[in-house]
Motif scaffolding. Structure first.
Motif, short mmCIF file in Angstrom:
data_model
loop_
_atom_site.label_atom_id
_atom_site.label_comp_id
_atom_site.label_asym_id
_atom_site.label_seq_id
_atom_site.Cartn_x
_atom_site.Cartn_y
_atom_site.Cartn_z
N ASN A 175 14.69 -11.27 31.42
CA ASN A 175 13.28 -11.65 31.37
C ASN A 175 12.90 -12.72 32.38
O ASN A 175 11.72 -12.88 32.70
N PHE A 176 13.89 -13.48 32.89
CA PHE A 176 13.56 -14.53 33.85
C PHE A 176 13.17 -13.88 35.18
O PHE A 176 13.60 -12.78 35.50
N HIS A 177 12.35 -14.58 35.93
CA HIS A 177 11.78 -14.00 37.15
C HIS A 177 12.86 -13.56 38.15
O HIS A 177 13.79 -14.32 38.42
N PRO A 178 12.73 -12.37 38.68
CA PRO A 178 11.70 -11.35 38.39
C PRO A 178 12.06 -10.54 37.16
O PRO A 178 13.14 -9.95 37.09
N ALA A 179 11.20 -10.52 36.18
CA ALA A 179 11.49 -9.89 34.90
C ALA A 179 11.57 -8.38 35.03
O ALA A 179 10.74 -7.75 35.69
N ARG A 180 12.57 -7.80 34.39
CA ARG A 180 12.69 -6.36 34.32
C ARG A 180 12.05 -5.81 33.04
O ARG A 180 11.82 -4.61 32.92
#
Length: 373
Positions: free
Chosen positions: A216-221
């Motif tokens: 979920n951390f950038h860039p989130a999938r």
């Protein structure tokens, strides 16, 4: 402590491993966050990560119930299963919203029903207030106050879920402080039994959030969606309700008088930013003559982006603010009030410098990755 860490690790591992499955289901069912005018993410992204988070929590809870150290926690009452059942209900509600975009009234009714069933059938209720050990005399009033607290927490987390990794990280950090608080106070009460339901619930929740963060951390999938924000909001509220009134002020030292009489200090500190964000949003929207549930681009995370922070730095800054207040409140279980206030002041000053200082001017603005709540 090792038992709690094991439970946390299991929740994290199961969540991490099942999140790709949740992403696959989201793509096939159309649970995808499109790019709208109010959004700050750049590409359509699947949601419904809360399903994986619930699976991680469920497996960890079942494992914990089989451990001799925690057996009494599950044997004394059905509260643990009531919390898990409430989380499952709001996860189903959130998953439906992730797919079909339910209206706010339907979601609110579902939240009330889930909180009511958890409180009425499972006994997860506020029976006393944390100030002066005031007892709520009426069972119906106790039920109403409990439902209100749970619904507020659910929506507070939903409001703040606006950037990649933000909600999961805030609850993981704040929940870690909450765990330290409950563990230390339980240890002071009993020298031979450190088992505690609130500690188990928070450990499972923190593990689930940590397991979801890499995706979920950038860039989130994948986004957690309402299926995730509702689950973690209900769970952290339930943990706060369980611990309220469980600490006997006669068995703690004078320096711990504040945490003894204010056991809700930690959950409030954990949810401080979400509650602040939600309160400001409601006042702002009502003042403009709009529905409090009508989305806008004026949340706290939007304001950090407007200050010139990148989306990653904005998330980390909000992590820092949560850590300052959550661990500051947890420190009351160990340090004197004066020491805590000094440390809290230093933490607030550091957070202010990072929030408003010159570093923000050196960062080129870039689109953040998440829709506004």
């Amino acid at each position: 402590m090792r038992v709690y860490l094991l439970v946390m690790l299991v929740a994290a591992a199961v969540t991490y491993l099942t999140t790709p499955l949740a992403r696959w289901v989201a793509l096939r069912s159309g649970a995808i966050t499109a790019v709208r005018d109010r959004d700050v993410h750049a590409t359509p992204t699947p949601r419904m990560g809360g399903v994986a988070m619930l699976l991680g929590m469920a497996v960890a809870m079942v494992l914990a119930s089989r451990m001799p150290f925690l057996r009494d926690v599950f044997g004394d009452s059905d509260q643990a299963w009531a919390i898990l059942g409430g989380a499952a209900l709001v996860c189903l509600l959130g998953a439906a919203d992730d797919i079909w975009d339910l209206d706010w009234m339907t979601k609110l009714v579902g939240q009330v029903l889930a909180a009511g069933l958890m409180a009425w059938q499972g006994g997860v209720q506020l029976v006393s207030l944390p100030i002066g050990e005031r007892v709520i005399g009426s069972s119906y009033l106790s039920l109403a106050v409990t439902i209100l607290a749970v619904v507020v927490a659910i929506n507070a987390v939903n409001f703040v879920d606006g950037l990649d990794g933000l909600a999961a990280g805030l609850i993981a950090i704040g929940g870690a402080g909450f765990f330290v608080y409950t563990y230390l106070l339980t240890r002071d009460i009993s020298s031979d039994d450190y088992s505690n339901l609130a500690s188990v619930v928070v450990a499972v929740l923190v593990g689930s959030c940590l397991g979801f963060l890499p995706h979920n951390f950038h860039p989130a999938r994948i986004f957690m969606g309402d299926s995730g924000s509702m689950v973690i909001g209900l769970t952290i509220a339930a943990a706060g309700i369980v611990v309220t009134g469980k600490i006997d002020p006669d068995v703690v030292s004078d320096r711990q008088a504040i945490p003894a009489f204010l056991p809700l200090a930690i959950p409030v500190a954990v949810l401080l930013l979400p509650l602040l964000d939600m309160g400001l949003a409601v006042v702002r929207r009502l003042g403009a003559g709009r529905s409090p549930f009508q989305p806008d681009r004026l949340h706290l995370h939007h304001r950090l982006l407007e200050l010139g922070h990148s989306h990653r730095r904005a998330v980390v800054i909000m992590y820092l603010w949560t850590a300052v207040f959550a661990f500051g409140a947890a420190a009351l279980a160990v340090w004197t009030t004066t020491t805590v206030l000094v440390a809290l002041g230093a933490g607030v000053l550091l957070a202010l410098v990072l929030t408003l200082g010159p570093l923000r001017g050196k960062v080129r603005r870039s689109p953040a990755t998440r829709g506004a709540a």
